[in-house]
Design a protein around this motif. Structure first.
Motif, PDB file in Angstrom:
ATOM      1  N   GLY A   1     -22.343   1.472  29.204  1.00  0.00           N
ATOM      2  CA  GLY A   1     -22.502   0.651  27.995  1.00  0.00           C
ATOM      3  C   GLY A   1     -23.795   0.923  27.236  1.00  0.00           C
ATOM      4  O   GLY A   1     -24.077   0.266  26.234  1.00  0.00           O
ATOM      5  N   ASP A   2     -24.613   1.883  27.723  1.00  0.00           N
ATOM      6  CA  ASP A   2     -25.816   2.282  26.983  1.00  0.00           C
ATOM      7  C   ASP A   2     -25.454   3.394  25.997  1.00  0.00           C
ATOM      8  O   ASP A   2     -24.298   3.814  25.931  1.00  0.00           O
ATOM      9  N   TYR A   3     -26.458   3.878  25.287  1.00  0.00           N
ATOM     10  CA  TYR A   3     -26.208   4.949  24.307  1.00  0.00           C
ATOM     11  C   TYR A   3     -27.094   6.159  24.617  1.00  0.00           C
ATOM     12  O   TYR A   3     -28.307   5.997  24.839  1.00  0.00           O
ATOM     13  N   LYS A   4     -26.458   7.313  24.658  1.00  0.00           N
ATOM     14  CA  LYS A   4     -27.217   8.555  24.889  1.00  0.00           C
ATOM     15  C   LYS A   4     -27.418   9.232  23.537  1.00  0.00           C
ATOM     16  O   LYS A   4     -26.456   9.530  22.837  1.00  0.00           O
ATOM     17  N   ILE A   5     -28.683   9.413  23.178  1.00  0.00           N
ATOM     18  CA  ILE A   5     -29.043   9.912  21.843  1.00  0.00           C
ATOM     19  C   ILE A   5     -29.585  11.333  21.969  1.00  0.00           C
ATOM     20  O   ILE A   5     -30.399  11.589  22.869  1.00  0.00           O
ATOM     21  N   PRO A   6     -29.191  12.251  21.095  1.00  0.00           N
ATOM     22  CA  PRO A   6     -29.742  13.612  21.216  1.00  0.00           C
ATOM     23  C   PRO A   6     -31.234  13.655  20.886  1.00  0.00           C
ATOM     24  O   PRO A   6     -31.637  13.348  19.750  1.00  0.00           O
ATOM     25  N   ALA A   7     -32.034  14.041  21.879  1.00  0.00           N
ATOM     26  CA  ALA A   7     -33.490  14.133  21.670  1.00  0.00           C
ATOM     27  C   ALA A   7     -33.787  15.147  20.560  1.00  0.00           C
ATOM     28  O   ALA A   7     -34.748  14.973  19.805  1.00  0.00           O
ATOM     29  N   ALA A   8     -32.944  16.185  20.442  1.00  0.00           N
ATOM     30  CA  ALA A   8     -33.186  17.217  19.412  1.00  0.00           C
ATOM     31  C   ALA A   8     -33.134  16.596  18.018  1.00  0.00           C
ATOM     32  O   ALA A   8     -33.931  16.929  17.136  1.00  0.00           O
ATOM     33  N   TRP A   9     -32.200  15.686  17.801  1.00  0.00           N
ATOM     34  CA  TRP A   9     -32.057  15.020  16.491  1.00  0.00           C
ATOM     35  C   TRP A   9     -33.324  14.217  16.196  1.00  0.00           C
ATOM     36  O   TRP A   9     -33.878  14.281  15.100  1.00  0.00           O
ATOM     37  N   LEU A  10     -33.790  13.467  17.202  1.00  0.00           N
ATOM     38  CA  LEU A  10     -34.990  12.642  17.001  1.00  0.00           C
ATOM     39  C   LEU A  10     -36.184  13.531  16.649  1.00  0.00           C
ATOM     40  O   LEU A  10     -36.935  13.246  15.716  1.00  0.00           O
ATOM     41  N   ILE A  11     -36.342  14.614  17.398  1.00  0.00           N
ATOM     42  CA  ILE A  11     -37.496  15.506  17.180  1.00  0.00           C
ATOM     43  C   ILE A  11     -37.443  16.086  15.759  1.00  0.00           C
ATOM     44  O   ILE A  11     -38.420  16.041  15.008  1.00  0.00           O
ATOM     45  N   GLU A  12     -36.272  16.592  15.383  1.00  0.00           N
ATOM     46  CA  GLU A  12     -36.181  17.245  14.069  1.00  0.00           C
ATOM     47  C   GLU A  12     -36.380  16.243  12.933  1.00  0.00           C
ATOM     48  O   GLU A  12     -36.961  16.575  11.904  1.00  0.00           O
ATOM     49  N   ARG A  13     -35.928  14.989  13.136  1.00  0.00           N
ATOM     50  CA  ARG A  13     -36.107  13.982  12.082  1.00  0.00           C
ATOM     51  C   ARG A  13     -37.578  13.586  11.893  1.00  0.00           C
ATOM     52  O   ARG A  13     -37.960  13.045  10.891  1.00  0.00           O
ATOM     53  N   THR A  14     -38.423  13.863  12.905  1.00  0.00           N
ATOM     54  CA  THR A  14     -39.849  13.549  12.717  1.00  0.00           C
ATOM     55  C   THR A  14     -40.523  14.634  11.884  1.00  0.00           C
ATOM     56  O   THR A  14     -41.717  14.538  11.594  1.00  0.00           O
ATOM     57  N   GLY A  15     -39.775  15.683  11.563  1.00  0.00           N
ATOM     58  CA  GLY A  15     -40.348  16.765  10.754  1.00  0.00           C
ATOM     59  C   GLY A  15     -40.722  17.980  11.583  1.00  0.00           C
ATOM     60  O   GLY A  15     -41.146  18.999  11.043  1.00  0.00           O
ATOM     61  N   ILE A  16     -40.561  17.891  12.910  1.00  0.00           N
ATOM     62  CA  ILE A  16     -40.845  19.063  13.755  1.00  0.00           C
ATOM     63  C   ILE A  16     -39.595  19.931  13.767  1.00  0.00           C
ATOM     64  O   ILE A  16     -38.567  19.542  14.311  1.00  0.00           O
ATOM     65  N   LYS A  17     -39.710  21.070  13.142  1.00  0.00           N
ATOM     66  CA  LYS A  17     -38.533  21.926  13.000  1.00  0.00           C
ATOM     67  C   LYS A  17     -38.515  23.008  14.076  1.00  0.00           C
ATOM     68  O   LYS A  17     -39.543  23.309  14.677  1.00  0.00           O
ATOM     69  N   LYS A  18     -37.351  23.621  14.230  1.00  0.00           N
ATOM     70  CA  LYS A  18     -37.249  24.775  15.134  1.00  0.00           C
ATOM     71  C   LYS A  18     -38.272  25.817  14.682  1.00  0.00           C
ATOM     72  O   LYS A  18     -38.449  26.030  13.473  1.00  0.00           O
TER      73      LYS A  18
END
Ligand code: FAD
Length: 353
Positions: free
Chosen positions: A280-297
């Protein structure tokens, strides 16, 4: 039994895929269980601390190195039990084991193709990818209990497998040396094609793919993301994903979505990507969070960067240090924490910090 060879001041950077870290005061590569036991006895009589090493694809050793014995498990051997059971020595290469199982038309670990490392390390963090985890198919784990020196089999429930976790890296951390792992696979079983990347790879196909075809698809997908080790690829100096995907409560999910909308990182109509777990929890992609902070590949500082193909992978360049890697990881973690309020957990095992 061949005599035990103890190498003094062995450079650990040579034994890890990140290619950083100082020396091991003593290093033994054990090719048999007897050698592993002998090395542990020696360490105990000398009072040396011990670290168990596989292929070093999920470890970050500090620049000061390790002040005791690094025991590298290099045992070999695969034994077929009844038609669907395979037991592999801990030092067997994981991907070779997957290839063998798939060749035998045994389903259950095909999605775990291409993951570097040894069989014995897979239970530690319950290795997983593309919808499968080793905990789904491990029948038992043969261990040496360092508490009392006994060798015994742990059943699957004894291992406490969870997402990227087990008793081996939590409540019983460093208690056991894994000697062998037995998998129960499905003869002529249907492979698992539940992960979006795989579903789209096979979309439009009438017949379900074979385990061998799924293996080939996974290898291609991993290659496109730089998630296959390739000595000719400079981005192969990595430990794979450096951060676990956070598993958060529904309340935290709502708070995080609200924060992301306030910052203009998420449209009003959008929710965070990810999925609801069985608990019943939610698994969130860490990659999405990182990229949304402005840290790009490709984001880089000094000798360390985010892979140009995978936002979760930290890559080193020759001359880099373990301190730089950890500092870089903390920088990424700090950005995610300050933007989303979520503390990312590091995936590799950090030793000596
Ligand atoms: C390019 C790349 C891609 C990756 N992709 C994935 C992925 O998709 N999914 C995933 O889950 N992981 C992934 N990883 C991480 C890594 O490959 C796995 O965690 C792997 O199981 C580590 O194996 P190893 O033999 O290198 O272990 P090591 O890095 O040597 O050790 C890891 C941990 O296991 C312990 N350990 C190792 N062997 C034993 C033993 N016999 N007994 C007791 N403890 C032991 C060590 O003490 C340490 O704590 C990836 C890594 C890389 C570099």
């Amino acid at each position: 039994m061949p005599p035990l060879t103890i190498t003094e001041n062995a450079p650990l950077a040579h034994y890890t895929t990140l290619g950083v870290g100082g020396p091991a005061r003593h290093l033994v590569e054990a090719v048999s269980e007897e050698q592993a036991l002998e090395a542990l006895d020696r360490a105990s009589s000398e009072g040396w601390p011990v670290f168990i090493l596989g292929s070093g694809s999920n470890v970050l050793f500090a620049d000061a190195g390790f002040p005791g014995l690094v025991l590298r498990i290099a045992t070999r051997g695969i034994v077929a039990g009844d038609s669907n059971r395979l037991t592999a020595a801990a030092g067997e290469e994981w991907d070779a084991f997957v290839r063998l199982s798939v060749r035998r038309e045994l389903a259950g670990i095909e999605c775990l193709s291409g993951i570097p490392g040894t069989v014995g390390a897979t239970p530690i963090q319950n290795v997983g990818a593309y919808g499968e985890e080793v905990g789904d198919t491990i029948r038992s784990v043969r261990v040496l209990d360092r508490k009392d020196g006994t060798i015994r089999d742990l059943s699957n429930p004894d291992c406490g497998f969870r997402y990227r976790s087990s008793v081996f890296c939590t409540s019983e951390r460093e208690r056991y040396v894994i000697l062998a792992v037995t998998f129960e696979l499905e003869p002529e079983g249907l492979p698992s094609v539940t992960y979006p990347d795989l579903e789209s790879f096979f979309s439009g196909r009438a017949a379900p793919p074979s385990p061998w075809e799924v293996r080939q698809a996974v290898l291609l997908i991993r290659q496109s993301k730089g998630m296959l080790l390739d000595p000719t690829d400079p981005e192969s100096r990595t430990a794979g994903s450096f951060f676990k995907n956070p598993v958060i409560s529904e309340e935290t999910l709502r708070d995080t979505e609200a924060a992301a909308r306030r910052l203009g990182l998420l449209a009003e109509s959008q929710g965070l990507p990810g999925f609801k777990t069985a608990a019943g929890d939610y698994k969130i992609p860490a990659a999405w969070l990182i990229e949304r902070t402005g840290i790009k590949k490709g984001f880089s500082t000094g000798h360390v960067s985010i892979s140009s193909r995978h936002a979760l992978a930290i890559v080193t360049r020759p001359g880099g240090t373990a301190a730089e890697v950890l500092e870089f990881a903390q920088q990424v973690r700090g950005r995610v924490q300050s933007v989303f309020g979520i503390a990312l957990e590091l995936e590799p095992v950090c030793v000596g910090f």
